[in-house]
Design a protein around this motif. Structure first.
Motif, short mmCIF file in Angstrom:
data_model
loop_
_atom_site.label_atom_id
_atom_site.label_comp_id
_atom_site.label_asym_id
_atom_site.label_seq_id
_atom_site.Cartn_x
_atom_site.Cartn_y
_atom_site.Cartn_z
N LYS C 60 33.70 36.45 33.91
CA LYS C 60 32.98 37.57 34.09
C LYS C 60 33.67 38.61 34.55
CE LYS C 60 29.22 34.65 35.75
NZ LYS C 60 28.10 34.70 34.64
N GLY C 64 35.10 43.37 32.35
CA GLY C 64 35.51 44.79 32.89
C GLY C 64 36.74 44.85 31.89
N ASP C 166 29.22 51.34 43.80
CA ASP C 166 29.10 52.15 42.58
C ASP C 166 28.05 51.15 41.70
OD1 ASP C 166 30.20 54.60 40.71
OD2 ASP C 166 29.91 52.65 39.58
N GLY C 167 27.02 51.75 41.22
CA GLY C 167 26.07 51.11 40.28
C GLY C 167 25.34 50.02 40.88
N ILE C 168 25.28 50.07 42.22
CA ILE C 168 24.32 48.79 43.06
C ILE C 168 23.15 49.66 43.59
CG2 ILE C 168 24.68 47.28 45.06
CD1 ILE C 168 26.38 46.58 42.56
N ASP C 233 24.25 39.55 38.50
CA ASP C 233 25.16 40.70 38.01
C ASP C 233 25.55 41.51 39.10
OD1 ASP C 233 25.01 39.55 35.40
OD2 ASP C 233 23.20 40.83 34.85
N GLU C 234 24.88 41.91 39.88
CA GLU C 234 25.40 42.68 41.04
C GLU C 234 26.25 42.41 41.90
OE1 GLU C 234 21.96 46.01 42.31
OE2 GLU C 234 21.44 44.11 42.93
N LYS C 237 29.47 43.06 39.86
CA LYS C 237 29.60 44.44 40.02
C LYS C 237 30.38 44.64 41.33
CE LYS C 237 28.86 48.59 38.54
NZ LYS C 237 30.43 49.46 38.30
N LYS C 240 33.95 43.67 41.01
CA LYS C 240 35.00 44.41 40.25
C LYS C 240 35.09 45.90 40.70
CE LYS C 240 33.09 42.79 35.59
NZ LYS C 240 32.16 43.28 34.58
N ASN C 241 34.28 46.30 41.30
CA ASN C 241 34.48 47.61 42.24
C ASN C 241 35.66 47.31 43.18
OD1 ASN C 241 32.41 48.92 40.85
ND2 ASN C 241 30.87 48.61 42.48
#
Lengths: 263, 263, 263, 263
Positions: C60, C64, C166-168, C233-234, C237, C240-241
């Motif tokens: 996963k 990125g 970010d993106g959450i 997915d969150e 994410k 990754k952040n």
């Protein structure tokens, strides 16, 4: 490919203009007492930043590939703080000194709302006493010790793993600058990056990170209208790093107010 | 009527004893190189704290009505860290310098558990490199810059509303001391009380508050085996204030581990 | 073009292997009491992460563009923590649960030194009790409340401007997970990102940023060997952040120890 | 013998008075929509705090031997915030809800200056949206989630060694209360004491310590005009502890502004 970070450098742009104009900003009493030094001061300024501190900084910051820069001043439409300008601003760099009181409250509110929504803010040097920084601090951030004696400052790195010190040595030396000393009446920073040593016997929290609302703020002490601080490569590097740190993220949309139970 | 706070001042008590005994603690190589200065140093020490730093501090702290004091040293039973002593300790003040490595791990663990349970800890000066403080920091707190040059230090108050600065002026001046300089490899303190300025050009976070487990820790930089730092009334006042701040509270009994649902 | 961030996902890799192997890690007494549930548990695990949590996460994270990933386990040479592996690691992600005690102290020291020098560390879920995180905390970070009841968790964002969110959205819901509850015996985080709500009545500081030495640490609670948390997915994410946040910077070379005066 | 701490409990004192008076504070639109519930609400309030929340709290706080209490309300001379009252106030406890906007800016400034000079401030519950707390935060502290559903709250202790939790268990349960949920738009507290769990699925930072200027602030969420929160002994104990924590110290006299060099 990621978009450039859009920086707006706002400058009250008073010091750098002719002495006649400066007069109206200084209180009468102050002007009479300091007439000679003011005159000398503002003449010397013209030689350091002839087109204004904002242009000088803009030239240097643009050299970073990932930053695009525009400038604005107190003398522009809506004091340089129109909705259009703020719409195209990720990070606002703020220079002000003698004209803090001239900035209208409605524009301070406008900038404040943008910070709450995520815009980065980098108040420079004497902007510790700007209306916007004072409002964000919730304390008398204008209160500190100062002395314009042109002596040495040494900024020591306190946070070696922080992105704002990327590429910086363990300290930055400035041969000749204005002194700011503790106690500096700010809220404890969320992260202290630099502590300054001054030749005359003082210390100062010179690089201070804050999270406020969805915005990030980096107060950075170095800078002056007389001493060529922004000619120093490490100082410029710190400012570039700070722009990246302070850039907005795509954070959560938050529903405030009355809500239904989740359970 | 509230009970006195019970302070134990622990001292490795090496510097202050005759030079012969010191020898065994210093590494051979170090001793050969510094033989003359060590000799001179330890003779001068005898004049400052003839009965040991612990006794000198104890005399001064006892003058506070609400503090009772006992002392312990590395040379006592179980290195002065018996369960009995710790049972009667609310706040442990720690002096160590040349003999950090002599403190046995099992006693360090014992002190550590007490801090987790709520005992206050006040590591003094070179105790930044003690086993117990390093363990509590989780970083290389032994790492800092230093220089024994007997120059001036000025501790600036950063936290004017904190009980540790009750009765203190805006700065404390020490005419002659050892320098410690940043970067000091500690976790960011939960509260910084003092930042020091040094004549030779350095700064240092000199008064640092930490919450760890149910315990409170105040690291305080001033103090030295040669310079009579603990003769300074403001330094003693800070230590008394710190004892009150670090004293245990009757905090919650916490059930850790597997638990039933509350709902 | 900036280089990829090199992530190493370290996994004790015990749960996911056949039940027979697990046996040796669980204390005898624990195994007898929980024999049935352990068997069931470890069979179910094989269905969720058949090749191990490390492989699942690696798949996963690799998606990125700016992250490259390698994996390592307790069963590899030098317990998967060779100098070579650490040399090629910017950020170390750590999964451990039943085999914390099996990790040798000398390798814990090795990882610790790397964090002090700037390597990022992301301890996952039960790694709150790993030797390395406990050492970095300087507290009993193994202490918390827990309950394996498969009920709901909701992670609320506390830090809306932080790059880790970010993106959450404003919260992340996990339908079924193990509960961790306060009090969690950690040092106050330098920044709290998430606070969790649990169906059974508890709360927890679930996303915690620390600066230690030149390294950055992000403890992230979600994750389990039975519940498919890393399919969310969150959650991915956030990881990754966090990798980007924890990546080393080119910070200052610091000279520690005895130094000459600057002035 | 140490002097009592002088507490002033300020109350807007609107809810508790007859419904007719309340009318003028609620916006017309709000009143029309909520007429029935408002009526019912204000009748029920009369039964809980018939003489006002301030009197009820005063009765309870006075029972601590070391605290003396006076009360003041919006309806008093200079809105209850005269110089005389503030001169005799060590710690100001603040209750406000429907009449925040009625408090005049000049009195907010007066209170603000007192906090900067060292006066303690304890904003209660809905005072998160008071002018004074918003000014001190420098953020939109009025922003949070809320729901008046009378469900359960559980406040978990996060800071077991802090004096504010002296004598408190590991959590405080309130059977029926109004919900406040994150995100709460405050600066990160200098110390978080409690995190609340709510039955409907939310969490909240419910006990927050701040240092601002020379003053100390403790925001405490529990409290309501309908639910008898201030009948709970543990809640009162927390308030008493907070009064002691927030009391002014005899801190340094600081010289701000232009100064001579020390060296």
């Amino acid at each position: 490919m990621s978009k450039d970070i859009q920086v707006t450098i706002w400058n009250e742009y008073v010091h750098e203009k002719e002495y006649e104009e400066v007069k109206e900003f200084y209180p009468e009493k102050f002007r009479q007492k300091h007439a000679a030094s003011l005159k000398e001061q503002h003449q010397s300024i013209q030689q350091i930043y002839p087109r204004g501190i904002h242009h000088s900084l803009a030239e240097k910051l643009k050299k970073g590939k990932t930053i695009s820069v525009q400038t604005a001043t107190l003398h522009d439409k809506e004091q340089g703080l129109t909705e259009e300008i703020l719409d195209s601003t990720d990070v606002l760099m703020w220079w002000g000194h003698v004209a803090h009181a001239k900035v209208k409250d409605k524009y301070v509110e406008r900038v404040y709302e943008r910070v709450m929504e995520g815009m980065g803010l980098i108040p420079l040097h004497s902007a510790h006493a700007s209306k916007i920084f004072r409002k964000l601090c919730g304390t008398h951030s204008q209160k500190l010790k100062w002395r314009e004696d042109g002596q040495k400052e040494r900024l020591w790195v306190i946070a070696p793993g922080h992105p704002i010190v990327d590429g910086i040595g363990e300290c930055i030396e400035l041969e000749s600058t204005e002194m700011y000393g503790e106690h500096f009446d700010i809220p404890d920073p969320d992260k202290i990056i630099f502590i300054s040593w001054f030749e005359g016997g003082e210390v100062f929290r010179s690089g201070c990170c804050y999270y406020r609302g969805a915005g990030k703020i980096f107060y950075f002490r170095p800078g002056h209208e007389e001493f060529p601080i922004y000619e120093n490569d490490e100082i410029i590097k710190v400012l570039k790093n700070a722009v990246h740190w302070a850039a907005p993220v795509n954070g959560p949309q938050i529903k405030y107010g009355e809500v239904e139970a989740r359970e």
